[in-house]
Design an enzyme around this catalytic site. Sequence first.
Site, PDB file in Angstrom:
ATOM      1  N   SER A  96       0.793  -1.236   0.000  1.00 47.43           N
ATOM      2  CA  SER A  96       0.000   0.000   0.000  1.00 47.43           C
ATOM      3  C   SER A  96       0.819   1.276   0.000  1.00 47.43           C
ATOM      4  CB  SER A  96      -0.958   0.001   1.201  1.00 47.43           C
ATOM      5  OG  SER A  96      -2.047  -0.854   0.946  1.00 47.43           O
ATOM      6  N   TYR A 202     -10.926   3.407   4.593  1.00 48.00           N
ATOM      7  CA  TYR A 202      -9.841   3.028   3.690  1.00 48.00           C
ATOM      8  C   TYR A 202     -10.353   2.017   2.670  1.00 48.00           C
ATOM      9  CZ  TYR A 202      -4.923   1.691   2.683  1.00 48.00           C
ATOM     10  OH  TYR A 202      -3.699   1.452   2.113  1.00 48.00           O
ATOM     11  N   SER A 203     -10.236   2.347   1.400  1.00 44.64           N
ATOM     12  CA  SER A 203     -10.726   1.477   0.345  1.00 44.64           C
ATOM     13  C   SER A 203      -9.721   1.421  -0.795  1.00 44.64           C
ATOM     14  CB  SER A 203     -12.074   1.977  -0.191  1.00 44.64           C
ATOM     15  OG  SER A 203     -12.478   1.226  -1.328  1.00 44.64           O
ATOM     16  N   ASN A 204      -9.211   0.232  -1.086  1.00 46.96           N
ATOM     17  CA  ASN A 204      -8.288   0.065  -2.199  1.00 46.96           C
ATOM     18  C   ASN A 204      -8.909   0.503  -3.524  1.00 46.96           C
ATOM     19  OD1 ASN A 204      -5.911  -1.157  -0.906  1.00 46.96           O
ATOM     20  ND2 ASN A 204      -7.291  -2.856  -0.448  1.00 46.96           N
ATOM     21  N   GLY A 346       3.050  -0.314   4.043  1.00 44.63           N
ATOM     22  CA  GLY A 346       2.348  -1.171   3.093  1.00 44.63           C
ATOM     23  C   GLY A 346       2.700  -2.627   3.308  1.00 44.63           C
TER      24      GLY A 346
END
Length: 398
Positions: A96, A202-204, A346
């Site tokens: 991330s 939080y959203s990819n 990440g």
Amino acid sequence: MKSHVDSPQVLRRAGITALTVAMFLGGGAVPAAASESRTTDRPELRAAVDAFVSAGFTGMQVRVHDEHGEWTRTVGVRELGRPGKPPADGRFRIGSTTKTFTAALMLRLVADGRIGLDDAVAPHLPGYGLDPRITVRMLLQHTSGIFNFTGEYYPDGTVVPGITWSGQEWVQGRFRTYRPEELVRLALSHPGRFEPGTGWSYSNTNYVVARLLIEKVTGRPYAEQMRERVLNPLELRDTSAPGTSPAIPGPHAHAYYTYATGGVSRTVDVSRQNPSWISSAGEMISTTEDLHRFFAGVLGGKLFPAALVAEMRRPEPRSGEFGYGLGLMSMDTGADCSGTVAYHNGSVQGYATLMYSTPDGSRTLEASVTYVDDAAQSQASAGQKAIKDLMTAVFCAE
């Protein structure tokens, strides 16, 4: 010296959270081979780095810059069952931390007048059914409300799964190709978590929509634009956005995943995988030296004007303890330490990345940890403690 890094709030922000994919999950301890720079003797740093291997992680490479100069160290092994240590200049999957690169690329486009932070996204990407209220800023700061394609975890304990990214099924299918459009459409087939701009989660998916937007605005592929607008200007020669390629170019430490089948535990080398499943939210490969150059370049205004750097660093209030701005988080280490530190960690199966810096770049930490991952997150607490102790050694040193 008392360290505010010890606080539970900072520890959650510095270590394992639901925000990153299986960060710092491990296997058994391995004997520690070690190599370090001789710029200066740093026993407190050596001890903090060695603790990761003692806690069960297979290897680690670390780079620290501060008033004493540059200090590097590698510990553990490059590959299980072999004596060689991790390469000090080794490549690794940064998970991330890719989001900071994607945000930087978008902000370069903003600086160039190609798009505005508060422009609506939907007119640029017709046919997806995006809520017309969602803006570029909302994507980068996770306030869009768009469903996370790797799964959503709700406060009442409800879990809505997304794509498979863990366990035996992922290991066996780790070379599958996902198209960015596929990930976005899957996410948009689910209701949003909240109305755009009214919450934080939080959203990819936000960063894959950002990828599609970058490609639409420029008319060129994401990886090409990343090279042209971010990597080349900062001379990041060992950083790449691999797309669907499973290889890690150049020297690298290996990552592993373990699972049980038929009552038997099996450990698999997962260094090679198709990272298209996480796309521009987590696909990139880099080195500790390149991460240092990148963060220094971003915070130092080499990619876009100071006003946009300030926007990037400004926390969205609804992100709470995470202090999330535009692809960048902030934490307060306290007056007894280094004060505010910018960061974005990440992880991706078997690789974990740390990237921290004081705003003026006077103290920085970049690291890669390799480990034996599992679905049970069996060494999460050990990883949190190791991160806390390392951060104390770096940011609370005399």
